[in-house]
Design a protein around this motif. Structure first.
Motif, short mmCIF file in Angstrom:
data_model
loop_
_atom_site.label_atom_id
_atom_site.label_comp_id
_atom_site.label_asym_id
_atom_site.label_seq_id
_atom_site.Cartn_x
_atom_site.Cartn_y
_atom_site.Cartn_z
N SER A 1 21.68 -13.17 62.44
CA SER A 1 21.61 -13.26 63.90
C SER A 1 20.34 -12.59 64.41
CB SER A 1 22.82 -12.57 64.53
OG SER A 1 24.02 -13.19 64.12
N LEU A 2 19.73 -13.18 65.45
CA LEU A 2 18.58 -12.61 66.15
C LEU A 2 17.35 -12.43 65.26
CD1 LEU A 2 20.52 -9.94 68.24
CD2 LEU A 2 19.59 -12.10 69.08
N ALA A 3 17.27 -13.17 64.15
CA ALA A 3 16.12 -13.04 63.26
C ALA A 3 14.83 -13.48 63.93
CB ALA A 3 16.35 -13.84 61.97
N ARG A 4 14.90 -14.47 64.82
CA ARG A 4 13.68 -14.94 65.49
C ARG A 4 13.17 -13.95 66.52
NH1 ARG A 4 15.94 -20.55 67.41
NH2 ARG A 4 17.89 -19.44 66.99
N GLU A 5 14.05 -13.12 67.04
CA GLU A 5 13.65 -12.15 68.05
C GLU A 5 13.30 -10.80 67.44
OE1 GLU A 5 15.63 -15.43 69.51
OE2 GLU A 5 16.66 -13.93 68.31
N ALA A 6 13.79 -10.51 66.25
CA ALA A 6 13.68 -9.16 65.68
C ALA A 6 12.26 -8.82 65.24
CB ALA A 6 14.64 -9.02 64.50
N ASP A 7 11.93 -7.53 65.39
CA ASP A 7 10.67 -7.00 64.89
C ASP A 7 10.82 -6.49 63.46
OD1 ASP A 7 9.22 -7.06 67.57
OD2 ASP A 7 10.93 -5.76 68.05
N TRP A 8 12.03 -6.05 63.13
CA TRP A 8 12.31 -5.47 61.82
C TRP A 8 13.61 -6.04 61.27
CZ3 TRP A 8 9.60 -1.44 59.22
CH2 TRP A 8 8.55 -0.85 59.95
N CYS A 9 13.76 -5.93 59.95
CA CYS A 9 15.02 -6.31 59.29
C CYS A 9 15.35 -5.24 58.26
CB CYS A 9 14.86 -7.66 58.59
SG CYS A 9 16.37 -8.29 57.79
N PHE A 10 16.60 -4.77 58.26
CA PHE A 10 17.01 -3.90 57.15
C PHE A 10 17.65 -4.79 56.10
CE2 PHE A 10 20.18 -3.39 60.57
CZ PHE A 10 21.36 -3.75 59.95
N VAL A 11 17.15 -4.66 54.87
CA VAL A 11 17.44 -5.61 53.80
C VAL A 11 18.08 -4.90 52.62
CG1 VAL A 11 16.41 -7.27 52.18
CG2 VAL A 11 15.46 -7.02 54.50
N LEU A 12 19.19 -5.44 52.14
CA LEU A 12 19.79 -4.96 50.91
C LEU A 12 19.23 -5.81 49.77
CD1 LEU A 12 21.87 -2.92 49.83
CD2 LEU A 12 23.58 -4.75 49.92
N ALA A 13 18.53 -5.16 48.85
CA ALA A 13 17.86 -5.89 47.76
C ALA A 13 18.03 -5.14 46.45
CB ALA A 13 16.37 -6.06 48.08
N ARG A 14 17.85 -5.87 45.36
CA ARG A 14 18.00 -5.31 44.02
C ARG A 14 16.65 -4.81 43.54
NH1 ARG A 14 22.46 -5.41 41.44
NH2 ARG A 14 23.41 -6.97 42.82
N THR A 15 16.55 -3.49 43.35
CA THR A 15 15.28 -2.88 42.94
C THR A 15 15.27 -2.49 41.46
OG1 THR A 15 16.12 -0.77 43.81
CG2 THR A 15 14.63 -2.03 45.21
N GLU A 16 16.39 -2.62 40.79
CA GLU A 16 16.45 -2.30 39.37
C GLU A 16 16.65 -3.58 38.57
OE1 GLU A 16 19.55 -0.10 36.35
OE2 GLU A 16 19.19 0.84 38.31
N ALA A 17 15.68 -3.95 37.77
CA ALA A 17 15.74 -5.18 36.99
C ALA A 17 16.95 -5.16 36.06
CB ALA A 17 14.46 -5.35 36.17
N GLY A 18 17.69 -6.28 36.04
CA GLY A 18 18.84 -6.41 35.16
C GLY A 18 20.11 -5.76 35.67
N SER A 19 20.06 -5.10 36.83
CA SER A 19 21.25 -4.45 37.36
C SER A 19 22.25 -5.48 37.86
CB SER A 19 20.88 -3.48 38.48
OG SER A 19 20.29 -4.18 39.57
N ARG A 20 23.50 -5.07 37.93
CA ARG A 20 24.56 -5.98 38.36
C ARG A 20 25.47 -5.29 39.38
NH1 ARG A 20 25.81 -10.38 35.59
NH2 ARG A 20 28.05 -10.10 35.96
#
Length: 398
Positions: free
Chosen positions: A169-188
């Motif tokens: 929601s509101l991605a077109r209006e937003a200046d920032w996004c908080f993102v959940l991402a995988r930073t450890e290769a091979g993690s599950r």
């Protein structure tokens, strides 16, 4: 329990009503009633200006555990009073609520002093808007299935995000996004995730695509990250699951009461349609009375939760189960009260765009509420949370 408000709260109610009435004028008067779930496309420009107006009045960040960022702190009951007056006057739906109610409390709980000093004042002024990068294709209610990755660039050491988020929601209006991402290769699953802050204005690296709905609107979006730079990590790399869950626990608070005021207005409209139908149906009447009683019960439960049960890990899930099912049943009642006319009606099949329906309020309510028990954590997920974290039942085999 005593669900009444004290003299100090009623004094605040009068001040809040006077401020809102005095400022909902000019272009803001034209934005009254615009926005909200199913209507986020309405009056975005005026609503963004209104966000800054709220910031100038110090009304953003009332519930933050820290002050000094341009926000005025209110007691819990004071926050409820403000929210009720805001909803009662149908002030424009907030475009900054994700930053104020989700990201800011998360930064206060998990962020560094530098992160709080950088972001909280801009949110409190209504100047920077946020969106939430959680759900992905294949990882919606089951958030642990996130596949978006963030890898350190060997040249500059920056985290670069690659992947896709959906229903944003509101991605077109937003200046920032908080993102959940995988930073450890091979993690599950829950391991190896990080909570990242990503600027949206990165041409060629962040792309937003609206998701067109059959109502003709596009309040949700897909967001594609292609090597986008993550400016900051909240809570440390690899601790993203704890931060993300902490944020979700904040999602259902005072806003639940605001939502219920909107529900009450929708219920009143359906009751008036029933009364005007001229064909009393005792079954429909009984269901309308039940809807009214359940709405009152939801209000008392929300006040009880805010007053002392906020630490209950099952409280947010109970609230979601209650309002999701209630609102979907109201949508069904809205069209049943209308009878056969609800399946057609003037303009249902609009001329021109084959994907655009000319819906009236009841038809839109019915269609939109079909999703209430799915988005924001499906009913199945909420029941699992209650079963496992509150009742201590065995986890489902995976």
């Amino acid at each position: 329990m005593d669900f009444s408000f004290g003299a100090e709260d009623e004094e605040l109610r009068a001040r809040a009503r006077a401020w809102l009435t005095g400022h909902l004028v000019g272009p803001y008067a034209q934005a009254v009633g615009l926005g909200g779930p199913g209507s986020e496309h309405e009056g975005v420009g005026a609503r963004r200006d209104w966000e800054r107006e709220l910031g100038r009045g110090g009304w953003i960040g009332q519930g933050w555990q820290e002050e000094g960022y341009g926000n005025r702190r209110l007691s819990l009951t004071g926050q409820v009073v403000w929210a009720e007056e805001y909803a009662a006057l149908r002030a424009p739906a907030r475009v900054g609520h994700i930053g104020e109610n989700l990201l800011a409390p998360t930064l206060i709980a998990y962020g560094s002093r530098e992160q709080k000093d950088r972001h909280l004042p801009a949110i409190a002024r209504g100047e920077e808007l946020w969106c939430q990068g959680y759900s992905e294709p294949g990882a919606g209610s089951d958030l642990a299935g996130v596949r978006t990755t963030a890898v350190r660039d060997g040249a500059d050491g920056l985290l670069r995000v690659t992947g896709q988020k959906i229903w944003t929601s509101l991605a077109r209006e937003a200046d920032w996004c908080f993102v959940l991402a995988r930073t450890e290769a091979g993690s599950r699953r829950h391991r190896g995730l990080s909570f990242l802050l990503v600027r949206m204005d990165q041409p060629g690296r962040v792309e937003v695509r609206p998701i067109r709905q059959m109502s003709g609107t596009a309040e949700f979006n897909e967001v594609f990250f292609d090597g986008a730079v993550a400016q900051e990590v909240v809570g440390g790399e690899g601790n993203g699951w704890a931060v993300a869950m902490g944020l979700l626990a904040l999602e259902r608070g005072v806003s639940t009461l605001v939502q219920q005021i909107g529900f009450a207005a929708e219920l009143e409209r359906v009751v008036k349609a029933y009364a005007a139908s001229g064909a009393p149906d005792p079954v429909l009447r009984e269901r309308l009375v039940r809807q009214w009683a359940e709405l009152r019960t939801m209000r008392w439960n929300a006040l009880r939760t805010l007053g002392g049960a906020a630490g209950d890990p099952g409280a947010p899930s109970v609230a979601k189960l209650l309002w999701g099912g209630w609102h979907r049943r109201l949508g069904e009642l809205a069209v049943q009260v209308r009878g056969a006319a609800a399946s057609a009606g003037p303009g249902l099949w609009a001329q021109g765009d084959p994907y655009e329906l000319g819906l009236d309020e009841e038809q839109r309510l019915f269609l939109f509420t079909r999703a209430d028990t799915i988005y924001g954590g499906s009913d199945e997920i909420q029941r699992n949370i209650i079963a496992e974290r509150v009742l201590g039942l065995p986890k489902e085999p995976r």
